[in-house]
Design a protein around this motif. Structure first.
Motif, PDB file in Angstrom:
ATOM      1  N   UNK A 840      69.429  76.080 138.284  1.00 50.37           N
ATOM      2  CA  UNK A 840      69.003  75.657 139.809  1.00 50.37           C
ATOM      3  C   UNK A 840      67.520  75.048 139.591  1.00 50.37           C
ATOM      4  N   UNK A 841      67.367  73.819 139.935  1.00 49.45           N
ATOM      5  CA  UNK A 841      66.036  73.325 139.743  1.00 49.45           C
ATOM      6  C   UNK A 841      65.329  73.486 141.175  1.00 49.45           C
ATOM      7  N   UNK A 842      64.287  74.049 141.107  1.00 53.78           N
ATOM      8  CA  UNK A 842      63.289  74.329 142.028  1.00 53.78           C
ATOM      9  C   UNK A 842      61.970  73.606 142.340  1.00 53.78           C
ATOM     10  N   UNK A 858      70.456  80.239 136.041  1.00 54.45           N
ATOM     11  CA  UNK A 858      69.285  79.909 135.389  1.00 54.45           C
ATOM     12  C   UNK A 858      68.436  79.111 136.533  1.00 54.45           C
ATOM     13  N   UNK A 859      67.155  79.426 136.527  1.00 52.80           N
ATOM     14  CA  UNK A 859      66.319  78.815 137.513  1.00 52.80           C
ATOM     15  C   UNK A 859      65.264  78.080 136.999  1.00 52.80           C
ATOM     16  N   UNK A 867      62.801  72.256 129.293  1.00 56.34           N
ATOM     17  CA  UNK A 867      63.823  73.410 129.570  1.00 56.34           C
ATOM     18  C   UNK A 867      65.234  73.449 129.975  1.00 56.34           C
ATOM     19  N   UNK A 868      65.386  72.063 130.723  1.00 59.61           N
ATOM     20  CA  UNK A 868      66.745  71.956 131.246  1.00 59.61           C
ATOM     21  C   UNK A 868      67.641  71.266 130.228  1.00 59.61           C
ATOM     22  N   UNK A 869      66.931  70.616 129.508  1.00 60.20           N
ATOM     23  CA  UNK A 869      67.819  70.115 128.072  1.00 60.20           C
ATOM     24  C   UNK A 869      68.217  71.331 127.183  1.00 60.20           C
ATOM     25  N   UNK A 890      59.773  79.261 133.630  1.00 64.04           N
ATOM     26  CA  UNK A 890      61.131  79.534 134.060  1.00 64.04           C
ATOM     27  C   UNK A 890      61.605  80.848 133.866  1.00 64.04           C
ATOM     28  N   UNK A 891      62.251  81.288 134.693  1.00 60.16           N
ATOM     29  CA  UNK A 891      63.056  82.636 134.593  1.00 60.16           C
ATOM     30  C   UNK A 891      64.463  82.710 134.512  1.00 60.16           C
TER      31      UNK A 891
END
Lengths: 894, 157
Positions: A840-842, A858-859, A867-869, A890-891
């Motif tokens: 989830x991208x906030x 994963x947030x 972080x996403x990659x 990120x948590x």
């Protein structure tokens, strides 16, 4: 009756009279000898005056009194009718209107004393002949005057009407003798015979009409709708019965209901003349203020339309008329120079055709200069040069319906403020109408409006697909086609994966309703294909349905708010058996199936809901490269901006590199890539501006000609200019700007951008309702080598998952939490997808929950690309999710 | 005359109805909605499916000539769906834009709930569903969850 009620009565009556009054005054200008007309005007003013005196509206009374004086002098022949006097009387009606609206709002007069107007009115009534050059003798033949007086005393009783009519037939001799030259504007209706004029002024006959509240009529209309449904139910039932008595009664009920329905609809119908009545005045005033001579011709004023539609077209129509007068018809001198009559003609035509009402507004003015329109569209940044080059003349003319368009070189007070024609179009489309414009340079412009007669009850074709019944509005139905499944006869063929059918030598795109609506297949495929040929705007397409039933009058009922967003449906109706059937929206269907091209002329309003344009607040870096004067790239994916001297760039293995921070940086020359040649500019300058993009430990530099600006704006990006390396275009600061498709550019360049850790070919599903932010994230993911599937809602996602199981789902955008809820539910039911990892991208850091109970979630922050990659790579290596993360933003759920 | 009677009737409704709830069951949970919002209750209505609609929307039903959207409360409340053979019950409720039907498992009694038994949902409960639940009445032997009807029906197609 208390005071308020009396005042209300007075307002209703006066307003009604006023709209007639204006028409009559303008008519009087062209028939100054028409005593009956004069009499009617006099009476109207007189009764307003009387009521004002009674109700104590002093200012209004004194204005009407003075106006009445002038009219009375005209009647007795003491004074001659001049354009000046007409203007004065019209001005008085304006004052009356003004006061009436003030009384309506506050129950009081506005306080304005109309000193100036009153002085001019009294001066005019004292003066003899006001202006010799404008003078026109008004003589009233004795007989007519007598009849008029008689008519007045008898109020408006029916016998008097008859006499009035006979009286006017005696009038023509006098009419023939006297003609009035009125310089400003000549307004004539095409059929100038006396009968027609008489019909016009035959006011409402008080005894035979009553006023009914529109709300009440609506209620009756609804009840009739219910009755129609009940009738349908009974008819369906009786077909299964053998009782002759029942059958006969049902038939009678059928007949009576149909008739009742028709008559109630008629009660709501009003002639379009109700709206047109106001136009002569509008045209007259416009003509005199622009110094033009315009004749207004009206044909078909008796054409009837539903009241709600009449209301809806009032403003658009007035606007078009204003435009025609202001921009369409040329000044008299110009017209004479072009060899046309000095007086321009504006023709209004209304007629019924195929269950619709057509309204045509034509002027014989200069027409629309296609090149000017194109230039304007370009200047205003509404289209790019390529698109414009592709336009036909007719399409180009219709560009004036785009928002923010105005061709008048000079902005006048009448029109040309850049608002208008787009609003006209949206308003007409709102009631299910279509507007089209055609123009011949030098000969005039015609605007055609097609609107439905009524919106409540429509004929529809009942079809069945996937075991469900649907209704197709008859208005968009063209043909029914039945294909037997034997080779040799006409069959469905494929063009680039799209099924088409050769219909009388022309290819017709074919779609299946079952596919569009994702309906279950209903048993075995039948040997016969039923195709319904539909028309959406100007385009035709074929819709495959399971079976075709019959046609019925259906009552359109709106869908609830929860279902309003569904494009394939226009509403629902209740069938004869009491079940609910959905009404298909042909335009929506066509768009979903991609068989109806999204025309570039669609208004922005439409574009909001479509996928070929999207909107997002972003900060962009603008730069120039070769033939591309303005290119933009989201600043969020730019690592740094650098300048390297030309000398420091070296060739290595056929590609450009530069030493950069103790590393070798690959360089890509953008103009070489996009245009096939290095730009000229490059040779003259020693320093090379470079945009550096980086991802994890890899960097690449993009050589451009010049960095221009950084711009933050909410943009509409149209995908129309799409091609290699360019993902679309938009207007920034009034200039057309292209958007760089970085992934494609780097791929074109064949740089060493190959990912260190080759990700699997299993795709990542990107779920976001916003096309643009989806595109951005897609960019990152593809750069890193992950194949991407996009979905815009949970349904869409579900279908994609069913087709191919992704390795993870990435959720972004504003509706994230909403989509999230839906998704978790869906996934729980979907076999094999229960434990799909969710990323989830906030938007902001603080949205990231401290603790999430779902293990597979994963947030991350929206722009935490690394972080996403990394998370994706981790997911691939281990099925479990890493718990230690170096990115503090990120948590991860434990 | 009408002016005088208005405050009185408002007062009446305050006394009589503010804590009066229509109750129903979804997957064993006990819910309540203000009785004034309920128009009627129907047993196993005939429902027409709407293709492409969100899964929460069960379909459309014909309520005496009016077309009413039916919302599957099991899906809305994130509880397991299904249980074949059991015909759902439709509670027709009034909203600002017309009536909507809620499909529930079982209908309960109309209850008067004492105001002092009411409590907001504990903060620590961060269920997805908690945003459509106004609070809880601690009744004898059971808890009644009060549904926030307007939020529950905010469903985008």
């Amino acid at each position: 009756m208390d005071d308020q009620e009396i005042i209300n009565e007075f307002l209703i009556e006066s307003n009604e009279n006023l709209s007639r009054l204006e028409q009559e005054i303008v008519d009087l200008e062209k028939h100054p000898d028409d005593a009956l007309l004069l009499g009617s005007i006099f009476r109207t003013i007189h009764s307003i005056k009387g009521a004002c005196g009674f109700l104590g509206f002093g200012n209004l009374e004194s204005v009407t009194h003075l106006a009445e004086n002038i009219l009375s002098q005209l009647r007795t022949g003491e004074k001659q009718l001049t354009a000046e006097l007409i203007s004065l009387v019209l001005e008085s009606t304006d004052a009356i209107k003004n006061e009436l609206s003030s009384i309506e709002k506050t129950s009081q007069e506005s306080g304005e004393t109309y000193e100036d107007l009153r002085q001019r009115l009294s001066a005019a009534s004292v003066k003899g002949t006001s202006d010799g050059s404008l003078a026109a003798t008004v003589e009233i033949t004795e007989t007519v005057r007598l009849e008029a007086v008689e008519a007045e005393t008898k109020a408006a009783s029916a016998p008097a009407q008859a006499q009035l009519q006979s009286a006017t037939t005696t009038a023509p001799p006098s009419e023939a003798i006297m003609s009035v030259p009125v310089q400003e504007a000549l307004l004539t209706s095409p059929g100038e015979d006396a009968d027609k004029i008489t019909a016009n002024k035959a006011g409402p006959i008080a005894d035979s009409t009553i006023r009914v509240d529109v709300g009440h009529l609506d209620k009756v209309m609804n009840l009739v709708g219910e009755l129609v449904l009940a009738r349908n139910q009974i008819l369906q039932y009786t077909t299964q019965q053998d009782d002759p008595m029942l059958n006969a009664t049902a038939q009678r009920l059928n007949l009576i209901t149909s008739q009742l329905q028709e008559d109630v609809m008629k009660a709501r119908m009003q002639p379009i003349g109700v709206v047109w009545n106001k136009l002569p005045r509008v045209v007259r005033d416009l003509a005199s203020s622009c110094g033009k001579q315009i004749r207004l011709e009206m044909d078909g004023a008796e054409t009837e339309l539903d009241k709600s539609i009449i209301e809806a077209i009032k403003d658009p129509l007035t606007h078009i008329i204003r435009n025609c007068c202001d921009h369409g018809i040329e000044a008299p001198a110009e017209r004479t120079r072009r060899g046309k009559a000095a007086t321009g003609t504006l023709t209004l035509r209304a007629y019924h055709e195929g269950g619709k009402v057509n309204i045509e507004i034509a002027d014989d003015g200069g027409g629309i200069d296609v090149n000017r329109v194109k230039r304007k569209a370009l200047d205003r940044g509404l289209m790019n040069p390529e698109q414009i080059a592709k336009l036909s003349d007719r399409e180009a003319v219709n560009l004036v319906f785009l928002p923010g368009f105005s061709t008048a070189e000079q902005v006048t007070s009448i029109s040309g403020r850049g608002v208008g024609m787009d609003v006209v179009k949206t308003n007409i489309e709102k009631i299910g109408g279509v507007v089209d414009m055609s123009s011949t340079t030098g000969h005039g412009t015609t605007i055609k409006i097609k609107i439905p007669l009524t919106l409540a009850i429509i004929p529809g074709l009942i079809i069945e697909s996937g075991g469900e019944q649907f209704v197709i509005p008859q208005a968009s139905l063209r043909e029914l086609l039945r294909l037997e499944n034997n080779p040799g006869s006409g069959q469905i063929e494929m063009v680039y994966g799209t099924p088409v059918y050769r219909r009388r030598g022309k290819l017709l795109p074919i779609v299946s309703l079952r596919d569009i609506l994702k309906l279950p297949a209903s048993g075995e495929d039948s040997e016969v294909l039923n195709i319904v040929i539909l028309q959406s705007d100007e385009q035709l397409f074929g819709l495959i349905v399971d079976s075709i039933r019959d046609t019925q009058e259906i009552v359109v009922k709106p869908l609830g708010n929860q279902l309003k967003g569904l494009r394939p449906f226009a509403g629902a109706t209740i069938m004869g058996d009491g079940s609910v059937a959905l009404i298909l929206d042909v335009v929506g269907l066509g768009q979903i199936a991609n068989v109806v091209a999204d025309s570039p002329l669609k208004t922005r309003h439409d574009a909001d809901e479509r996928e070929d344009a999207y909107e997002d607040q972003q900060t962009y870096l603008l730069f120039r490269s070769g033939a591309h004067a303005r290119v933009a790239v989201p600043i969020s994916i730019v690592a740094r901006l650098e300048e390297f001297s030309r000398k420091s760039v070296q060739q290595s293995n056929g590609s450009l590199v530069v030493q950069y921070r103790d590393e070798i940086l690959d360089l890509v020359c953008l103009s070489e890539l996009l245009d096939g040649q290095p730009s000229v500019h490059e040779e003259q300058n020693d320093s090379l501006p470079v945009i550096v993009f980086s991802e994890a430990n890899r960097h690449v530099g993009l050589i451009v000609d010049q960095i221009l600006d950084i711009h933050s704006e909410t943009l509409r990006i149209s995908k129309e200019g799409r091609r290699a390396g360019i993902s679309g275009h938009a207007v920034i600061d009034g200039e057309i700007t292209e958007f760089l498709d970085l992934a494609a550019v780097l791929q074109l360049a064949g740089t060493a951008w190959a990912p260190h850790l080759a990700p699997s070919k299993q795709p990542v599903l990107l779920l976001d309702d916003n096309g643009f932010s989806r595109g951005l994230v897609r960019n990152y993911l593809e750069l890193a080598g992950h194949p991407v599937l996009e979905a815009q809602d949970t349904n869409d996602a579900l279908q994609k998952i069913a087709r191919k199981l992704p390795k993870a789902i990435v959720l972004t955008g504003k509706l994230r939490s909403q989509l999230h809820a839906g998704l978790t539910r869906i996934l729980a039911e979907q076999k094999g997808a229960e434990s799909l990892p969710l990323i989830l991208l906030c938007e902001r850091k603080d949205e990231i929950p401290e603790y999430s109970e779902a293990a597979s979630e994963i947030w991350l922050e929206r722009f935490d690309r690394d972080g996403l990659i990394r998370s994706l790579l981790h997911l691939e290596k281990t099925t479990s999710v890493p718990t230690d993360r170096d990115a503090g933003s990120s948590k991860v759920a434990a | 005359m009408s002016e005088r009677s208005q405050p009185l009737s408002a007062c009446d409704s305050k006394l009589a109805d503010i804590n009066r709830y229509s109750t129903f069951y979804v997957d064993g949970h006990f819910f309540g909605i203000a009785v004034l919002r309920v128009q009627e209750v129907l047993r196993s209505p005939e429902i027409t499916r709407v293709p492409l609609a969100p899964p929460v929307i069960e379909g459309l039903m014909n309520l005496r000539g009016q077309i009413v959207t039916a919302v599957d409360m099991r899906r809305r409340l994130n509880v397991p769906t299904g249980q074949l053979g059991q015909a759902p019950i439709s509670i027709v409720v009034r909203t600002n834009d017309g009536v909507v039907s809620l499909l529930v498992d079982e209908i309960g009694d109309v209850l008067d709930a004492p105001a002092d038994a009411f409590e907001r949902l504990p903060e620590s409960l961060t269920l997805e569903e908690s945003e459509i639940i106004e609070g809880v009445y601690k009744l004898d032997g059971k808890l009644m969850l009060v549904l926030d009807l307007d939020r529950a029906l905010e469903i985008a197609a």
